[in-house]
Design a protein around this motif. Structure first.
Motif, PDB file in Angstrom:
ATOM      1  N   GLY A  24       0.757  -1.121   0.146  1.00 44.57           N
ATOM      2  CA  GLY A  24       0.167   0.097  -0.198  1.00 44.57           C
ATOM      3  C   GLY A  24       0.911   1.236  -0.026  1.00 44.57           C
ATOM      4  O   GLY A  24       2.090   1.104   0.299  1.00 44.57           O
ATOM      5  N   ARG A  50      -6.525  -5.421   7.158  1.00 42.86           N
ATOM      6  CA  ARG A  50      -7.576  -5.109   6.088  1.00 42.86           C
ATOM      7  C   ARG A  50      -7.473  -3.773   5.227  1.00 42.86           C
ATOM      8  O   ARG A  50      -6.590  -3.097   5.474  1.00 42.86           O
ATOM      9  CB  ARG A  50      -8.823  -4.761   6.865  1.00 42.86           C
ATOM     10  CG  ARG A  50      -9.526  -5.877   7.836  1.00 42.86           C
ATOM     11  CD  ARG A  50     -10.565  -5.182   8.801  1.00 42.86           C
ATOM     12  NE  ARG A  50     -11.108  -6.500   9.604  1.00 42.86           N
ATOM     13  CZ  ARG A  50     -11.628  -6.306  10.374  1.00 42.86           C
ATOM     14  NH1 ARG A  50     -12.011  -5.276  10.855  1.00 42.86           N
ATOM     15  NH2 ARG A  50     -12.157  -7.403  11.341  1.00 42.86           N
ATOM     16  N   ALA A  51      -7.920  -3.905   3.762  1.00 38.97           N
ATOM     17  CA  ALA A  51      -7.877  -3.123   3.074  1.00 38.97           C
ATOM     18  C   ALA A  51      -8.299  -1.647   3.670  1.00 38.97           C
ATOM     19  O   ALA A  51      -9.212  -1.763   4.444  1.00 38.97           O
ATOM     20  CB  ALA A  51      -8.738  -3.237   1.796  1.00 38.97           C
ATOM     21  N   VAL A  82      -3.007   0.317   3.687  1.00 38.28           N
ATOM     22  CA  VAL A  82      -3.196  -1.029   3.362  1.00 38.28           C
ATOM     23  C   VAL A  82      -4.077  -1.329   2.048  1.00 38.28           C
ATOM     24  O   VAL A  82      -5.159  -0.783   2.004  1.00 38.28           O
ATOM     25  CB  VAL A  82      -3.658  -2.405   4.450  1.00 38.28           C
ATOM     26  CG1 VAL A  82      -3.594  -3.668   3.609  1.00 38.28           C
ATOM     27  CG2 VAL A  82      -2.845  -2.266   5.401  1.00 38.28           C
ATOM     28  N   ALA A  83      -3.583  -1.702   0.758  1.00 44.12           N
ATOM     29  CA  ALA A  83      -4.327  -1.800  -0.431  1.00 44.12           C
ATOM     30  C   ALA A  83      -5.528  -2.928  -0.490  1.00 44.12           C
ATOM     31  O   ALA A  83      -6.491  -2.862  -0.817  1.00 44.12           O
ATOM     32  CB  ALA A  83      -3.515  -1.668  -1.544  1.00 44.12           C
ATOM     33  N   ARG A  84      -4.732  -3.948  -0.065  1.00 44.95           N
ATOM     34  CA  ARG A  84      -5.744  -5.349  -0.047  1.00 44.95           C
ATOM     35  C   ARG A  84      -5.235  -6.048   1.143  1.00 44.95           C
ATOM     36  O   ARG A  84      -4.218  -6.002   1.570  1.00 44.95           O
ATOM     37  CB  ARG A  84      -5.373  -6.067  -1.252  1.00 44.95           C
ATOM     38  CG  ARG A  84      -5.756  -5.575  -2.632  1.00 44.95           C
ATOM     39  CD  ARG A  84      -5.229  -6.349  -3.703  1.00 44.95           C
ATOM     40  NE  ARG A  84      -5.338  -7.824  -3.538  1.00 44.95           N
ATOM     41  CZ  ARG A  84      -4.890  -8.808  -4.365  1.00 44.95           C
ATOM     42  NH1 ARG A  84      -4.106  -8.448  -5.257  1.00 44.95           N
ATOM     43  NH2 ARG A  84      -5.407  -9.909  -4.363  1.00 44.95           N
ATOM     44  N   ALA A  85      -6.456  -6.738   1.662  1.00 43.31           N
ATOM     45  CA  ALA A  85      -6.198  -7.534   2.900  1.00 43.31           C
ATOM     46  C   ALA A  85      -5.369  -8.423   2.815  1.00 43.31           C
ATOM     47  O   ALA A  85      -5.023  -9.144   1.743  1.00 43.31           O
ATOM     48  CB  ALA A  85      -7.569  -8.214   3.338  1.00 43.31           C
TER      49      ALA A  85
END
Length: 145
Positions: A24, A50-51, A82-85
């Motif tokens: 991210g 988490r995203a 964070v971009a994706r979990a």
């Protein structure tokens, strides 16, 4: 869950399989350091993220991974979103852009549930200013081999 033997004859069990890289952008750069921070290492070797969550990146030259280990010498890099979990594990390689920064030592939860301090093992604590970091640079947490 099925455990896998790490090496023939070693008796050690390996529980981790492959995982996605967590990444991210930096959303804020920090430029200060402390010699007396007093963080406390969480007993967890991994944390699910988490995203959209924002977590703080902190460098340290401490090596003790025991639960409750005191972490005093730190340099603050900044905050990432964070971009994706995914899952961040102790030992993950931390990169910002193409630069290798260090490896995840563990987590400090003094600000949780707002955010975790993700502690990054480095030879000498560095700050966002030391690394000339900028917002929007990509931070990644990559699984070792």
């Amino acid at each position: 869950m099925t455990a896998v033997r790490a090496a023939p004859g070693s008796g050690a069990l390996r529980e981790d399989g492959p995982k996605r890289t967590v990444s991210g952008p930096l959303v804020k750069v920090l430029i200060h350091r402390r010699e007396d921070r007093g963080m406390s290492l969480e007993p967890f070797a991994s944390r699910c993220v988490r995203a959209g969550e924002v977590h703080e990146l902190v460098t340290t030259d401490h090596t003790d991974t025991r639960a409750g280990a005191r972490i005093d010498r730190v340099g603050f890099l900044g905050f990432l979103e964070v971009a994706r979990a995914g899952v961040i594990d102790r030992g993950d390689t931390v990169r910002i852009g193409d630069r290798l920064v260090g490896t995840v030592l563990g987590f400090d939860g003094c600000h949780f549930p707002n955010h975790y301090n993700i502690l990054i093992r480095v030879p000498e604590p560095v700050t966002g200013a030391d690394l000339e970091l900028l917002p929007e640079q990509t931070v990644s947490f990559e699984q070792l081999g």
